[in-house]
Motif scaffolding. Structure first.
Motif, short mmCIF file in Angstrom:
data_model
loop_
_atom_site.label_atom_id
_atom_site.label_comp_id
_atom_site.label_asym_id
_atom_site.label_seq_id
_atom_site.Cartn_x
_atom_site.Cartn_y
_atom_site.Cartn_z
N VAL A 115 23.76 -11.07 -10.38
CA VAL A 115 23.14 -9.84 -10.86
C VAL A 115 22.23 -10.25 -12.01
N PHE A 116 20.96 -9.88 -11.92
CA PHE A 116 20.02 -10.26 -12.96
C PHE A 116 19.00 -9.14 -13.18
N ARG A 117 18.59 -9.01 -14.40
CA ARG A 117 17.59 -8.01 -14.77
C ARG A 117 16.20 -8.62 -14.60
N THR A 118 15.46 -8.12 -13.63
CA THR A 118 14.13 -8.66 -13.36
C THR A 118 13.08 -8.11 -14.31
N HIS A 119 13.27 -6.90 -14.82
CA HIS A 119 12.29 -6.28 -15.71
C HIS A 119 13.02 -5.55 -16.83
N MET A 120 12.69 -5.89 -18.07
CA MET A 120 13.18 -5.18 -19.25
C MET A 120 12.10 -4.18 -19.65
N LEU A 121 12.45 -2.91 -19.80
CA LEU A 121 11.46 -1.85 -19.92
C LEU A 121 11.43 -1.19 -21.30
N ASP A 122 11.97 -1.86 -22.33
CA ASP A 122 12.02 -1.26 -23.67
C ASP A 122 10.71 -1.51 -24.42
N THR A 123 9.96 -0.44 -24.71
CA THR A 123 8.75 -0.52 -25.52
C THR A 123 8.67 0.69 -26.44
N TYR A 124 7.86 0.58 -27.50
CA TYR A 124 7.64 1.70 -28.42
C TYR A 124 6.27 1.51 -29.05
N SER A 125 5.38 2.48 -28.86
CA SER A 125 4.04 2.39 -29.41
C SER A 125 3.60 3.73 -29.97
N VAL A 126 2.71 3.68 -30.95
CA VAL A 126 2.16 4.88 -31.58
C VAL A 126 0.64 4.72 -31.67
N ARG A 127 -0.10 5.79 -31.29
CA ARG A 127 -1.54 5.86 -31.47
C ARG A 127 -1.83 7.09 -32.32
N GLN A 128 -2.58 6.93 -33.39
CA GLN A 128 -2.83 8.05 -34.28
C GLN A 128 -4.23 7.93 -34.89
N VAL A 129 -4.85 9.13 -35.16
CA VAL A 129 -6.18 9.19 -35.76
C VAL A 129 -6.24 10.38 -36.71
N MET A 130 -7.37 10.47 -37.44
CA MET A 130 -7.67 11.65 -38.24
C MET A 130 -8.74 12.44 -37.50
N GLY A 131 -8.43 13.69 -37.13
CA GLY A 131 -9.36 14.49 -36.34
C GLY A 131 -10.15 15.45 -37.20
N TYR A 132 -10.78 16.45 -36.58
CA TYR A 132 -11.56 17.44 -37.30
C TYR A 132 -10.68 18.24 -38.25
N HIS A 133 -11.28 18.70 -39.35
CA HIS A 133 -10.59 19.53 -40.33
C HIS A 133 -9.32 18.84 -40.85
N ASP A 134 -9.40 17.54 -40.99
CA ASP A 134 -8.27 16.75 -41.50
C ASP A 134 -7.00 16.94 -40.68
N LEU A 135 -7.19 17.11 -39.38
CA LEU A 135 -6.05 17.32 -38.49
C LEU A 135 -5.59 15.98 -37.93
N ALA A 155 -1.73 1.70 -36.18
CA ALA A 155 -0.28 1.89 -36.21
C ALA A 155 0.38 0.64 -35.67
N SER A 156 1.58 0.36 -36.15
CA SER A 156 2.38 -0.78 -35.68
C SER A 156 3.80 -0.30 -35.46
N ARG A 157 4.34 -0.65 -34.32
CA ARG A 157 5.71 -0.28 -34.02
C ARG A 157 6.39 -1.44 -33.29
N SER A 158 7.71 -1.48 -33.36
CA SER A 158 8.47 -2.55 -32.70
C SER A 158 9.80 -1.99 -32.21
N VAL A 159 10.34 -2.66 -31.21
CA VAL A 159 11.65 -2.31 -30.68
C VAL A 159 12.32 -3.62 -30.28
N SER A 160 13.63 -3.68 -30.46
CA SER A 160 14.36 -4.89 -30.08
C SER A 160 15.60 -4.50 -29.28
N SER A 161 16.03 -5.41 -28.43
CA SER A 161 17.22 -5.17 -27.61
C SER A 161 17.89 -6.49 -27.30
N THR A 162 19.21 -6.46 -27.17
CA THR A 162 20.00 -7.63 -26.78
C THR A 162 20.81 -7.24 -25.55
N ARG A 163 20.63 -7.99 -24.46
CA ARG A 163 21.27 -7.61 -23.21
C ARG A 163 21.73 -8.84 -22.44
#
Length: 380
Positions: free
Chosen positions: A103-123, A72-80
């Protein structure tokens, strides 16, 4: 994995030079990079930085229960707004005395990820995780030129911000899906001390000491366990990032500025409400790191133009994964000074790494972050 471990530079000029500026920083970004550099400011300066960030995560997951893995591939973008700083030199008989707020942002916390598989019985099994928010520091600083060659500065800050995390598992037991939902407010405090020493006009040395950073998380969490409905929890936790120390050198021959920084953090002293040791082996899951940063700037003779390039090696601190490609950053940039009053700087940076877990559960991920940064400083 702790969400507050990023070690990014501030300011387009210094980001373009790989973040190597402990011995050279001389504008409002010094509140974060090295407060001693504020003492070199001779005019009132208002500085602001905007950043556009694109975060891409590619995953491949093959757990023991799966018939076959999935990608899987995912992306997220932000402008701040990343940074806003005001520096005010006070009249002195000799040397300099500068007060600054930022005033400054020390850590930007925007992420988006997906993990996916094919399990038993095509689940199909799918885990989609999205995080958002930022950790923001409200800082005040004082810097003094204590001799013709030496500058010192002290900075203290209070944290505010928010951290939101939404993790959806499908399916979950007999349910269609399960939602892990975090909604927390952030707080805390920290401080830093800096020194710059310029024994000769063509060279400078710098030191940065950053105190442990205390971060508080207050809010609520909804987590499903054996049932389809979620259990509600009140969060009131504290995390402490360990102390860190950086040293830097800058060489200024003719129209060039060459910089190098080394920045050490002992992540074994990380303290937060989670696992810092492997429960089976009792070994630390985090290790100490030393960031290495290089920067180069060229000033065009007779023109107010500067071109920059940088490289940074920023090792991953979490060692639970096997690192395939450690974190590196490459950057380019340019800047111009308009009528000795306005400085405009632009930077592009690309950083990323790859890591994996092998065994009954096989998992790998590749993370890539691209940034475009614009800094504008007005000097009164």
């Amino acid at each position: 994995e702790m969400p507050f471990l990023a070690r990014d530079a501030l300011g387009a000029r210094w980001m373009a030079m790989g973040g190597a500026c402990i011995a050279a920083v001389d504008d409002g970004s010094a509140l974060y990079m090295n407060p001693a550099g504020l003492a070199k400011i001779r005019r009132i300066e208002l500085l602001t930085t905007f950043q556009k960030e694109s975060y891409d995560i590619d995953t491949e997951w093959s757990p023991a229960f799966a018939m076959r893995g999935g990608t899987a591939s995912r992306s997220v973008s932000s402008t701040r707004l990343r940074e806003l700083a005001l520096s005010f030199p006070l009249p002195t008989y000799r040397g300099s005395l500068v007060l600054a707020g930022s005033v400054f942002r020390t850590h930007m916390l925007d992420t988006y990820s997906v993990r996916q598989v094919m399990g038993y019985h095509d689940l199909d099994w799918r885990d989609a995780e999205e995080t958002g928010g930022a950790l923001t520091a409200w800082a005040g600083a004082i810097a003094v030129q204590v001799s013709p060659q030496a500058f010192v500065g002290f900075e203290a800050h209070a944290f505010t911000g928010d951290y939101d995390r939404n993790d959806v598992w499908s399916p979950w037991n007999e349910c269609d899906d399960a939602v892990f939902d975090w909604d927390t407010d952030l707080g805390g405090y920290g401080a830093s001390f800096g020194l710059q020493y310029q024994p000769i006009p063509l060279a400078s040395m710098g030191l940065l000491l950053r105190s442990p950073q205390r971060i508080t998380l207050k809010g609520d969490i909804v987590e499903p366990f054996e049932t389809c409905s979620g259990d509600f929890f009140i969060v009131d936790d504290r995390a402490t990032l360990p102390y860190s120390m950086g040293v830097g050198v800058a060489v200024m021959p003719a129209t060039f500025l060459v910089t190098f920084d080394a920045f050490y953090t002992n992540w074994n002293e990380l303290d937060y409400p989670g696992f810092t040791r492997d429960p089976d082996t009792d070994e630390y899951l985090y290790e100490s790191t030393t960031d290495l940063r290089f920067g180069l700037e060229y000033t065009v003779p007779a023109y107010p133009l500067r071109f920059r390039a940088g490289y940074a090696h920023i090792p991953l601190e979490l060692i639970w994964y096997d690192v395939v490609k450690n974190r590196k950053a490459f950057s380019l940039g340019a800047g111009a000074i308009i009528e000795s009053t306005v400085a405009v700087d632009f930077a592009w940076q690309r950083t990323g790494f790859e890591r994996e877990i092998l065994g009954d559960v096989q998992y790998s991920e590749k993370r890539t972050i691209s940034r475009i940064i614009l800094t504008v400083a007005y000097r009164f």
